[in-house]
Design a protein around this motif. Structure first.
Motif, PDB file in Angstrom:
ATOM      1  N   UNK A 402       0.803  -1.253   0.121  1.00  0.00           N
ATOM      2  CA  UNK A 402      -0.058   0.209  -0.132  1.00  0.00           C
ATOM      3  C   UNK A 402       0.825   1.350   0.103  1.00  0.00           C
ATOM      4  N   UNK A 433      -1.701  -0.769  -3.996  1.00  0.00           N
ATOM      5  CA  UNK A 433      -2.844  -0.016  -3.492  1.00  0.00           C
ATOM      6  C   UNK A 433      -2.351   1.270  -3.399  1.00  0.00           C
ATOM      7  N   UNK A 450     -19.322   7.203   4.513  1.00  0.00           N
ATOM      8  CA  UNK A 450     -19.716   7.294   3.267  1.00  0.00           C
ATOM      9  C   UNK A 450     -19.515   8.749   2.547  1.00  0.00           C
ATOM     10  N   UNK A 455     -13.398  12.391  -1.268  1.00  0.00           N
ATOM     11  CA  UNK A 455     -13.803  11.613  -2.771  1.00  0.00           C
ATOM     12  C   UNK A 455     -14.187  12.699  -3.683  1.00  0.00           C
ATOM     13  N   UNK A 458     -12.085  11.938  -6.752  1.00  0.00           N
ATOM     14  CA  UNK A 458     -12.300  10.811  -7.767  1.00  0.00           C
ATOM     15  C   UNK A 458     -12.426  11.158  -9.077  1.00  0.00           C
ATOM     16  N   UNK A 466      -8.418   3.949 -11.310  1.00  0.00           N
ATOM     17  CA  UNK A 466      -9.299   4.266 -10.284  1.00  0.00           C
ATOM     18  C   UNK A 466      -9.716   3.240  -9.382  1.00  0.00           C
ATOM     19  N   UNK A 467     -10.098   1.923  -9.712  1.00  0.00           N
ATOM     20  CA  UNK A 467     -10.452   1.067  -8.924  1.00  0.00           C
ATOM     21  C   UNK A 467      -9.348   0.636  -7.899  1.00  0.00           C
ATOM     22  N   UNK A 468      -7.901   0.946  -8.046  1.00  0.00           N
ATOM     23  CA  UNK A 468      -7.064   0.632  -7.041  1.00  0.00           C
ATOM     24  C   UNK A 468      -6.606   1.821  -6.409  1.00  0.00           C
ATOM     25  N   UNK A 469      -7.416   2.851  -6.223  1.00  0.00           N
ATOM     26  CA  UNK A 469      -6.929   4.065  -5.449  1.00  0.00           C
ATOM     27  C   UNK A 469      -8.131   4.459  -4.550  1.00  0.00           C
ATOM     28  N   UNK A 470      -7.729   4.573  -3.233  1.00  0.00           N
ATOM     29  CA  UNK A 470      -8.522   4.881  -2.129  1.00  0.00           C
ATOM     30  C   UNK A 470      -8.402   6.540  -1.932  1.00  0.00           C
ATOM     31  N   UNK A 471      -9.320   7.336  -1.657  1.00  0.00           N
ATOM     32  CA  UNK A 471      -9.130   8.523  -1.075  1.00  0.00           C
ATOM     33  C   UNK A 471      -9.752   8.625   0.442  1.00  0.00           C
ATOM     34  N   UNK A 472      -9.296   9.449   1.139  1.00  0.00           N
ATOM     35  CA  UNK A 472      -9.679   9.712   2.525  1.00  0.00           C
ATOM     36  C   UNK A 472      -9.108  10.885   2.958  1.00  0.00           C
TER      37      UNK A 472
ATOM     38  N   UNK B 149     -15.530   3.077   0.622  1.00  0.00           N
ATOM     39  CA  UNK B 149     -15.836   3.867   1.883  1.00  0.00           C
ATOM     40  C   UNK B 149     -16.118   5.174   2.131  1.00  0.00           C
ATOM     41  N   UNK B 152     -19.616   5.666  -0.335  1.00  0.00           N
ATOM     42  CA  UNK B 152     -20.581   4.849  -0.649  1.00  0.00           C
ATOM     43  C   UNK B 152     -22.286   5.510  -0.421  1.00  0.00           C
ATOM     44  N   UNK B 153     -22.366   6.648   0.588  1.00  0.00           N
ATOM     45  CA  UNK B 153     -23.613   7.183   0.675  1.00  0.00           C
ATOM     46  C   UNK B 153     -23.991   7.834  -0.530  1.00  0.00           C
TER      47      UNK B 153
END
Lengths: 535, 281
Positions: A402, A433, A450, A455, A458, A466-472, B149, B152-153
């Motif tokens: 990661x 990832x 959620x 996000x 994105x 995109x499927x292999x990237x997460x945002x936070x 995460x 999703x909403x």
């Protein structure tokens, strides 16, 4: 040279040999392992039994304070919380403490009402399995304690994760003080492991959560095949709730009247180790029908004593205990009833006995007093940047693949060079990832589930990545870095790190993540990380 | 809220449910004396434990001359004070009743099965969290909304507005669901995201508020599947487990919010989930 003065107080009655009083002895020994630490330990009740206090008294830099210093006559129940806190404030006024370590939720809740103590308060073990951590009122009280305390002290990584999940005010100030035990070879702990012996052991209090009647059943079932088998029970605190004394009465009858049962009563800790060191099988079984599942996160002092003595332990598989002994330890059970066949195996298989005992002894070595103190020292001795020490947490399994990327608050797009570097990394290893962390704006509330504002980035991500990237949004950097093995830092210009990005990268470095600044370095680091870090 | 200490709070500082052994319950002296030698060893009223206690105080004081001054009072305390003092009884703990949640879960499952039984909708659509392999297989025959995460909403609300709401939520026992997006949020992991399941609980609640069922599919055959996944699976309306033993383990959780777990193999096609649901209903 600086010396550090610590007040340690728990409402446990040290006249009783129970887990919480042994904990006090253990923490006194842990703090005493620091050569420049002086410990002041007010007692809750006047001494009547010295099984525990004598062991503490022999530590030269630990001072016991008689509770009669606070009031002339102290009943057997000991000081009330307010009286204990008054005594601590008096001692603090005479000579200031650098840290005030208080145990139990109720005591810490009372202590935060005293402004003089707050800035040095270490609220310890305030998560109690008997309380409901999902109750909003209780969470509000925990939040008040966390906010007012210098540190919140928990006993395991799992407990810290639970506390930080429930109490956001605990992020960045929750530290770990595990139960600790003497080092092998000290305090009468033998260096060699004992030989197998036909003995079963249980040490602790007698409560339905610890199914001692079931353990006696095991003895009775095994004695026809093993006539010399004994069950040694150590402790004398029997659960007798008013109106339901039958359980305790029945157990006491069995402890005193069953052939093969040896009931030692209350025994000092070093004597417990000595008894265990004669060899046998220790039983640390839990019945969840009578206790909270929060106990899964607890590191049992009793378990460490068993491990220190070098005997194999049959115990419930829990998150914390699997961390200590390893997920593949052969003597885990899911329920107490599964213990009987394991006991039979151990009695007949000295190879399994020895392998399990070796594993237990090796696990115990990580909990010695000096090692436990080393975990506290950066916070007690106020070394620079305690936040960095808090970031020094074990990486989680899977973090090797990661990659982290930090962007400042208000970023409108993910830097294209970072995406290109990630594309190159995926070409080299397709399991990587990317986690893009957006620093929060000052004062911004935590995102709702959620609906993370991060996000929004994105929209600009290429479809193949995109499927292999997460945002936070990074609201908890200390835990965020545990999930990342490699961090991508692409400077777009000198001094371009702003919005806290530089500080975030410092925490990343402290966490052990590899910081890379180019696509080539990223690919090399990912290849190395995929091999080196937990997969 | 400001804390106001009262002496009653001190009761919580004791463990009132623990009292030391008394040998025999407190009662008439005659009853105790009839126990013969046993009375001598009675830890609360017998003389021998008390003598042993006092001897211990004497022995430790003799070793350290500095403590001789307090020896008389220490010795008297050991001889005369109660060895144990029983605390007040513990407040009763009432276990929460989850039957309303279970009833509601059963109703949602029943309604979903009835809709599918009438051929509505023709093509199943699931909101999923699953491993890449399962996503690839299931996506061939069913509409999938892969949830993340962070959004999703928002994604589900857009689907709701467009009239393309999924029929159910399906989450599998995976440590890296949806290409790693859900890593460290499910299962027994020492990370705050995996504790108290804020994300998953909110997701399940979102579906429940719209009368849509949630299903947890256990693909872990190991002996520790219940321990590993129980705390998250308990949130779901229906748990599908790979064996009777594992299903029984999930069903035994007192805090489960769904109906009892059922046995189901890993589906090659999400139509099998519909079939399982119809069988449950």
């Amino acid at each position: 040279m600086s010396r550090w003065r610590v007040c340690l107080y728990s409402p446990a009655d040290l006249n009783r040999v129970i887990g919480s009083s042994i904990w006090v002895q253990s923490v006194a020994e842990t703090l005493h392992a620091g050569p420049d630490v002086d410990v002041v330990l007010p007692l809750r009740a006047p001494e009547r039994s010295r099984l525990i206090t004598d062991k503490i008294r022999r530590l030269p830099r630990v001072t016991l304070v008689d509770p009669r210093r606070q009031r002339r006559f102290v009943p057997a129940t000991g000081l009330y919380a307010a009286e204990a806190l008054d005594l601590i404030e008096t001692l603090d006024h005479e000579r200031a403490f650098d840290a005030i370590v208080l145990r139990t939720f109720a005591l810490c809740l009372a202590a935060i009402a005293r402004p003089a103590l707050r800035d040095r308060l270490w609220s310890t073990y305030i998560l109690e399995p008997e309380r409901d951590i999902t109750d909003p009122g209780h969470v509000a009280e925990l939040t008040a304690i966390a906010t007012a305390s210098r540190y919140v002290v928990v006993q395991s990584e799992e407990m810290r994760a639970l506390f930080e999940a429930a109490v956001s005010a605990g992020r960045g100030k929750t530290i770990i003080l595990p139960p600790a035990i003497p080092s092998v070879g000290s305090d009468g702990v033998p260096t060699t492991l004992p030989a197998p012996a036909s003995r079963l052991f249980y040490a602790g209090k007698f409560h339905p959560f610890y199914p001692v009647p079931r353990m006696i059943d095991f003895l009775e079932a095994l004695r026809p095949d093993y006539p010399d088998l004994e069950f040694h029970a150590i402790g004398d605190e029997i659960f007798r709730p008013t109106g339901a004394e039958a359980w305790g009465d029945d157990l006491e009858r069995r402890l005193t009247g069953t052939e093969g049962v040896v009931w030692h009563g209350a025994v000092a800790r070093d004597e417990v180790i000595r008894l265990l060191s004669e060899g046998g099988i220790a039983l640390s079984l839990w019945d969840y029908g009578h206790g909270s599942t929060m106990n899964d996160l607890v590191v049992s002092t009793k378990l460490l004593d068993y491990c220190l003595a070098g005997v194999p332990v049959i115990l419930n598989r829990t998150a914390a205990q699997a961390t200590i002994l390893g997920a593949d330890y052969p003597l885990f059970v899911s329920s107490p009833d599964e213990a009987l066949p394991l006991i039979r195996r151990l009695l007949g298989d000295p190879v399994l006995y020895r392998a399990a005992a070796d594993r237990c002894r090796a696990a115990a070595e990580a909990f010695s007093y000096p090692r436990a103190y080393a975990g506290l020292a950066p916070y007690l001795e106020e070394r620079p940047h305690p936040a960095r020490h808090l970031a020094e947490r074990p990486k989680l399994a899977g973090s090797g693949c990661r990659i982290g990327l930090v962007v400042p608050p208000g970023a409108v797009a993910v830097p294209a060079p970072a995406l290109e570097a990630f594309r190159d990394a995926r070409a080299a290893i397709d399991s990587v990832f990317l986690v893009i962390g957006v620093l929060p704006a000052p004062g911004a509330p935590d995102p709702e589930p959620g609906r993370d504002p991060a996000a929004a980035l994105r929209a600009g991500l290429p479809d193949d990545l995109a499927p292999f990237i997460s945002l936070r949004t990074i609201v908890d950097p200390w835990n965020w870095w545990r999930t990342l093995g490699v961090v991508l830092s692409l400077q777009e210009g000198a001094g371009d790190h702003d919005g806290g990005v530089a500080h975030a990268l410092e925490l990343a470095r402290a966490s052990g993540a590899v910081i890379v600044t180019s696509a080539k370095e990223l690919v090399e680091a990912v290849r190395a990380g995929a091999r080196a870090l937990p997969a | 809220m400001p804390y106001r200490y009262t002496p009653a709070d001190d009761r919580t500082l004791e463990r009132p449910d623990i009292r030391a052994s008394n040998g025999t319950p407190p009662g008439p002296w005659l009853h105790q004396m009839s126990g013969g030698w046993r009375w001598l060893w009675n830890r609360q009223i017998g003389p021998l434990p008390r003598i042993r206690l006092a001897a211990g105080v004497l022995a430790s004081s003799v070793k350290e001359p500095g403590r001789w001054r307090s020896l008389p009072i220490d010795f008297a305390t050991a001889l005369l004070a109660p060895i144990r003092v029983p605390g007040p009884p513990a407040p009763p703990v009432t276990a929460r009743d989850w039957s309303p949640e279970r009833t509601a879960a059963a109703a949602r499952l029943r309604q979903a099965a009835q809709r599918w039984a009438t051929g509505e909708p023709e093509i199943s659509s699931f909101a999923v969290i699953a491993e890449a392999g399962d996503l690839a297989v299931w996506g061939r025959s069913s509409g999938l909304i892969e949830l993340r995460p962070e959004d999703w909403a928002v994604v589900l609300e857009h689907a709701e507005a467009a009239g393309t709401l999924p029929n159910a939520l399906l989450v599998t026992s995976t440590n890296a669901g949806n290409h790693g997006a859900w890593a460290y949020r499910l299962g027994q992991i020492a990370h705050p995201d995996a504790f108290l399941q804020h994300d998953v609980a909110a997701l399940v609640a979102w579906f429940a508020d719209r009368g849509l069922p949630s299903i947890f599919l256990v693909t872990d055959h190991g002996a520790d599947a219940v321990a590993e996944w129980g705390s998250v699976a308990r949130l779901f309306d229906l748990v599908l487990a790979p064996s009777e033993t594992v299903a029984a383990g999930f069903s035994a959780r007192p805090d489960r919010q769904g109906i009892e777990a059922r046995v189901s193999s890993r589906p090659a096609d999400l139509g099998e989930i519909r079939t399982a649901l119809e069988a449950v209903a």
